[in-house]
Design a protein around this motif. Structure first.
Motif, mmCIF file in Angstrom:
data_model
loop_
_atom_site.group_PDB
_atom_site.id
_atom_site.type_symbol
_atom_site.label_atom_id
_atom_site.label_comp_id
_atom_site.label_asym_id
_atom_site.label_seq_id
_atom_site.Cartn_x
_atom_site.Cartn_y
_atom_site.Cartn_z
ATOM 1 N N LEU A 1 5.657 27.599 2.168
ATOM 2 C CA LEU A 1 6.852 26.350 2.240
ATOM 3 C C LEU A 1 7.450 26.579 1.281
ATOM 4 O O LEU A 1 8.821 26.390 1.144
ATOM 5 C CB LEU A 1 6.034 25.203 3.163
ATOM 6 N N MET B 1 11.201 27.792 1.177
ATOM 7 C CA MET B 1 12.777 27.212 1.240
ATOM 8 C C MET B 1 13.459 27.731 -0.201
ATOM 9 O O MET B 1 14.482 27.828 0.090
ATOM 10 C CB MET B 1 11.956 25.689 0.211
ATOM 11 N N ARG B 2 12.943 29.048 -0.945
ATOM 12 C CA ARG B 2 13.372 29.109 -2.117
ATOM 13 C C ARG B 2 14.195 30.712 -1.139
ATOM 14 O O ARG B 2 15.361 30.815 -2.128
ATOM 15 C CB ARG B 2 12.513 30.132 -2.664
ATOM 16 N N ARG C 1 19.752 24.453 0.837
ATOM 17 C CA ARG C 1 18.500 24.419 -0.746
ATOM 18 C C ARG C 1 18.582 23.210 -0.983
ATOM 19 O O ARG C 1 17.515 22.549 -0.826
ATOM 20 C CB ARG C 1 18.834 25.407 -1.484
ATOM 21 N N LEU D 1 17.329 20.570 0.767
ATOM 22 C CA LEU D 1 15.790 21.023 1.325
ATOM 23 C C LEU D 1 14.938 20.053 -0.219
ATOM 24 O O LEU D 1 13.951 19.670 0.352
ATOM 25 C CB LEU D 1 15.445 22.101 1.632
ATOM 26 N N TRP D 2 15.707 21.051 -1.053
ATOM 27 C CA TRP D 2 14.490 21.045 -2.043
ATOM 28 C C TRP D 2 14.741 18.695 -2.357
ATOM 29 O O TRP D 2 13.400 18.470 -2.591
ATOM 30 C CB TRP D 2 15.453 21.148 -3.198
ATOM 31 N N VAL E 1 12.054 17.800 0.405
ATOM 32 C CA VAL E 1 10.216 18.233 -0.183
ATOM 33 C C VAL E 1 9.943 17.030 -1.442
ATOM 34 O O VAL E 1 9.221 16.358 -1.313
ATOM 35 C CB VAL E 1 10.655 19.103 -1.022
#
Length: 360
Positions: free
Chosen positions: A148, A152-153, A159, A162-163, A166
């Motif tokens: 995951l 994501m990276r 991004r 999403l970061w 998390v």
């Protein structure tokens, strides 16, 4: 944080005990600082951790095979450690560290891959045999999270969102567990046979919370709460109608929640500083992992640090590991914090800088 720990001698309930234990922690911090300040690449330190953990895993397996009378207990395998949960903790660290290192190895390194696979297999075997449910669950979750983080990276758009998602999920999970879970009926629906007392931990938590309320700003002093003189042992002040009061003095030596243990020793300001350092270090390691310019070996080492910080955060909810004196995971946390602080370029990889979060 080290200064606060040493300074707690001034308000400690047992200044002589605090001085000894705080000095020992400060010495460990100095060693960790020296390692981080040496300028060694994270990838080399990652490899050294694999070697150390390989020796630990091999030693635990050997002792279990040669001395089952000592290593095998009714509640799980403990190897050469004092308790099966300690072995489980070492096994979960080995699983995460070696799994990430195995991913970092380049093609064609068959012997190295086989050696790493052997250590990983040994760690998994010990993890299962230890019957340490907390460590087993954490290790499984962290290994499953590796793809995951990699995905994501590599994503091009969204991004930063999403970061933050998390991070928010980690925070929500932690807050839910810290709060004791939303309701007993919900937990019963999830698992009908779940132990809602968390093997008696709830009584310890409630008692330590009441002790924190007595000294909310300073705490009792670093190392001056558990394992003090018998007449001042906290269990002697526990409510008379619970099992904690009936426990033998010296048997209970932690709150089974590292956040509560920091608060009861260093007060709420000390707890805020400890949690802030943990989150800041996690942020720096994650930034280094996400940075496009980070070399492959350094990137996998940074992800190892990220995952270990996540595991430490969760592990600390049911066992004391954060800033605990002489504890394996606490010492490792210190090293990881200094490594995150010293990592080159981590500060530059911030989500508010356009163009820095491209695909690696």
């Amino acid at each position: 944080m080290v200064a606060v720990i040493l300074g707690s001698v001034l308000w400690s309930a047992f200044p002589d005990i605090t001085l000894r234990r705080a000095s020992a922690t400060a010495l460990v911090a100095l060693v960790c600082f020296a390692i981080a300040a040496s300028g060694l690449p994270l990838s080399r330190i990652h490899g050294a951790l694999v070697a150390v953990l390989g020796v630990a895993v091999a030693g635990a397996l050997l002792v279990t095979a040669l001395r089952p009378d000592f290593a095998v207990t009714p509640i799980g395998i403990r190897g050469f450690y004092q308790h099966k949960n300690v072995l489980g903790m070492v096994a979960f660290i080995a699983t995460v560290v070696v799994a990430c290192r195995l991913c970092a190895l380049g093609p064609g390194r068959l012997v190295a891959r086989l050696a790493h696979a052997a250590v990983l297999a040994g760690g998994l075997i010990l993890l299962v045999l230890s019957q340490s449910k907390t460590s087993l669950a954490i290790a499984a979750g962290l290994v499953a999270a590796i793809p995951l983080f990699v995905a994501m990276r590599r994503l091009r758009g969204g991004r930063a969102g999403l970061w933050l998602l998390v991070l928010a999920l980690f925070g929500l999970a932690g807050a839910t567990l810290v709060a004791g879970l939303p309701s007993r009926s919900l937990m019963t629906l999830v698992a009908s046979d779940v132990d809602l007392t968390f093997t008696g931990r709830d009584e310890i938590w409630n008692f330590v919370l009441s002790e924190v309320a007595q000294r909310p700003w300073t705490g009792f002093g670093y190392g001056a709460y558990w394992d003090v003189t018998p007449e001042a042992d906290p269990v002697t002040r526990a409510p008379p109608d619970g099992w904690l009061r009936q426990a033998r003095v010296g048997i209970i030596n932690q709150a089974h929640n590292g956040y509560l243990d920091v608060a009861v020793q260093l007060g709420l300001p000390g707890l805020a500083l400890a949690v802030g350092l943990l989150l800041w270090s996690f942020w720096r390691a994650l930034a280094l992992f996400m940075r496009p310019e980070t070399p492959s070996g350094e990137r996998w080492a940074a992800l190892t640090i990220v995952l270990l910080f996540a595991g430490i955060t969760i592990h600390n909810l049911s066992e004391t590991s954060l800033w605990a004196r002489g504890q394996i995971l606490a010492n490792l946390t210190l090293l990881l914090m200094f490594l995150a602080a010293a990592a080159p370029g981590a500060a530059a990889a911030r989500p508010d800088r356009p163009g820095r979060w491209g695909r690696g």
